[in-house]
Design an enzyme around this catalytic site. Structure first.
Site, PDB file in Angstrom:
ATOM      1  CD  GLU A 178      25.096  62.616 -92.255  1.00 57.64           C
ATOM      2  OE1 GLU A 178      25.284  62.652 -93.463  1.00 57.64           O
ATOM      3  OE2 GLU A 178      25.896  62.401 -91.275  1.00 57.64           O
ATOM      4  CG  ASP A 179      23.767  61.858 -86.475  1.00 51.02           C
ATOM      5  OD1 ASP A 179      24.242  61.207 -87.216  1.00 51.02           O
ATOM      6  OD2 ASP A 179      24.153  62.773 -85.954  1.00 51.02           O
ATOM      7  NE  ARG A 198      22.237  64.064 -81.967  1.00 49.76           N
ATOM      8  CZ  ARG A 198      22.619  63.937 -83.040  1.00 49.76           C
ATOM      9  NH1 ARG A 198      23.745  63.550 -83.406  1.00 49.76           N
ATOM     10  NH2 ARG A 198      21.878  64.479 -83.866  1.00 49.76           N
ATOM     11  NE  ARG A 210      26.805  58.522 -79.847  1.00 44.74           N
ATOM     12  CZ  ARG A 210      26.706  59.605 -80.229  1.00 44.74           C
ATOM     13  NH1 ARG A 210      25.852  60.281 -81.180  1.00 44.74           N
ATOM     14  NH2 ARG A 210      27.460  60.600 -79.566  1.00 44.74           N
ATOM     15  CG  HIS A 219      28.442  58.962 -86.574  1.00 51.94           C
ATOM     16  ND1 HIS A 219      28.029  60.191 -85.977  1.00 51.94           N
ATOM     17  CD2 HIS A 219      27.410  58.313 -86.038  1.00 51.94           C
ATOM     18  CE1 HIS A 219      26.979  60.252 -85.362  1.00 51.94           C
ATOM     19  NE2 HIS A 219      26.640  58.982 -85.275  1.00 51.94           N
ATOM     20  CB  CYS A 263      26.510  65.794 -88.821  1.00 50.99           C
ATOM     21  SG  CYS A 263      28.279  65.575 -88.926  1.00 50.99           S
TER      22      CYS A 263
END
Ligand code: CIR
Length: 258
Positions: A68-69, A88, A136, A166, A253
């Site tokens: 998902e990120d 990431r 983030r 998040h 996620c």
């Protein structure tokens, strides 16, 4: 109601035991159990009337099962994000191939440095997107996202995060004007127009449920949330995500739904 036709997931890698966590006291994930839980997740999704693309594990990126990120997919375009977590960031280059199967190049947008954005910070509610300003996702990333969405007639508003990793760690939209809220989101301004269902503190993790075509998938072990979601009339499926929780990850996620 059918809204999503596709889902993308990525199998967890063995290196997941080295994934980022804010809760080391929960212990390292058990990889074999995580794989079984991932099987169950895919099997739950397969009951929600969607085609599922299963990407192979990528050992270079311990957190890469949290697809998902690195991308955000809307009905009009796909956006490759720019993850703010250093370990990431490279995941964005690995998700592009899967996204290209569904979107032509001119409908794939990108968040560029110095902007950072992770998909877990973006919550879609119709044509409006809420975006969390977090450790983030930065101001420039939100500015770029707002400009991209505007090109396609969609809007965006910022939500400042104080406690959670998040945005969707603590608030999730279940369609039909229903929203699950926990912790800092219970009284946060901006969500007044929704029917908000407050989640007790001891079940806060379960704010991260997902709606997929009329079915809501709920994490196992959170009875109050389960009853709340059932009482709203949804078909409910339960999946254990214990090993992903150890890495601050949850149901949303683990997939891109579009
Ligand atoms: C991370 O810290 O990036 C991962 N361990 C967890 C990512 C969870 N993703 C999400 O909430 N969208």
């Amino acid at each position: 109601m059918k809204k999503f036709s596709h889902v993308i997931v990525r199998r967890p890698c063995r290196a997941m035991v080295e994934g980022i966590t804010s809760a080391p006291e929960l212990g390292k994930p058990d990889y074999e159990l995580a794989m079984r839980e991932h099987d169950d997740y895919i099997s739950a999704l397969s009951r929600c009337d969607v085609d599922i693309t299963i990407l192979p594990a990528d050992e270079r990126y311990p957190d890469s099962c949290f697809v998902e990120d690195p991308a955000l997919i809307t009905k009009a375009c796909a956006i490759i994000t720019n993850p703010g977590a250093k370990t990431r960031n490279g995941e964005k280059n690995e998700i592009i191939g899967a996204v290209r199967e569904f979107f032509p190049a001119d409908k794939i947008e990108y968040i560029h440095d110095p902007g950072t954005l992770e998909g877990g910070d973006v919550m879609m509610a119709g044509d409006h997107f809420y975006v969390g300003r977090s450790a983030r996702t930065n101001e420039e990333g939100i500015k770029q996202l707002t400009e991209i969405l505007a090109k396609y007639g969609m809007t965006c508003s910022e939500v400042k995060l104080e406690e959670v990793l998040h945005l969707k760690t603590g608030v999730n939209y279940l369609e039909d004007n229903n929203m699950l809220v926990s912790g800092e989101f219970v009284n946060k301004e901006g969500f007044e127009k929704y029917n908000k269902y407050e989640i007790p503190e001891n079940e806060a993790y379960a704010a991260n449920c997902i709606w997929v075509n009329g079915t809501v998938i709920v994490p196992e072990g959170y009875p109050t949330v389960l009853e709340t979601v059932k009482s709203l009339g949804y078909k409910v499926l339960v999946v254990d995500t214990s090993e992903y929780r150890k890495l601050d990850g949850g149901l949303s996620c683990l997939s891109l739904r579009f």
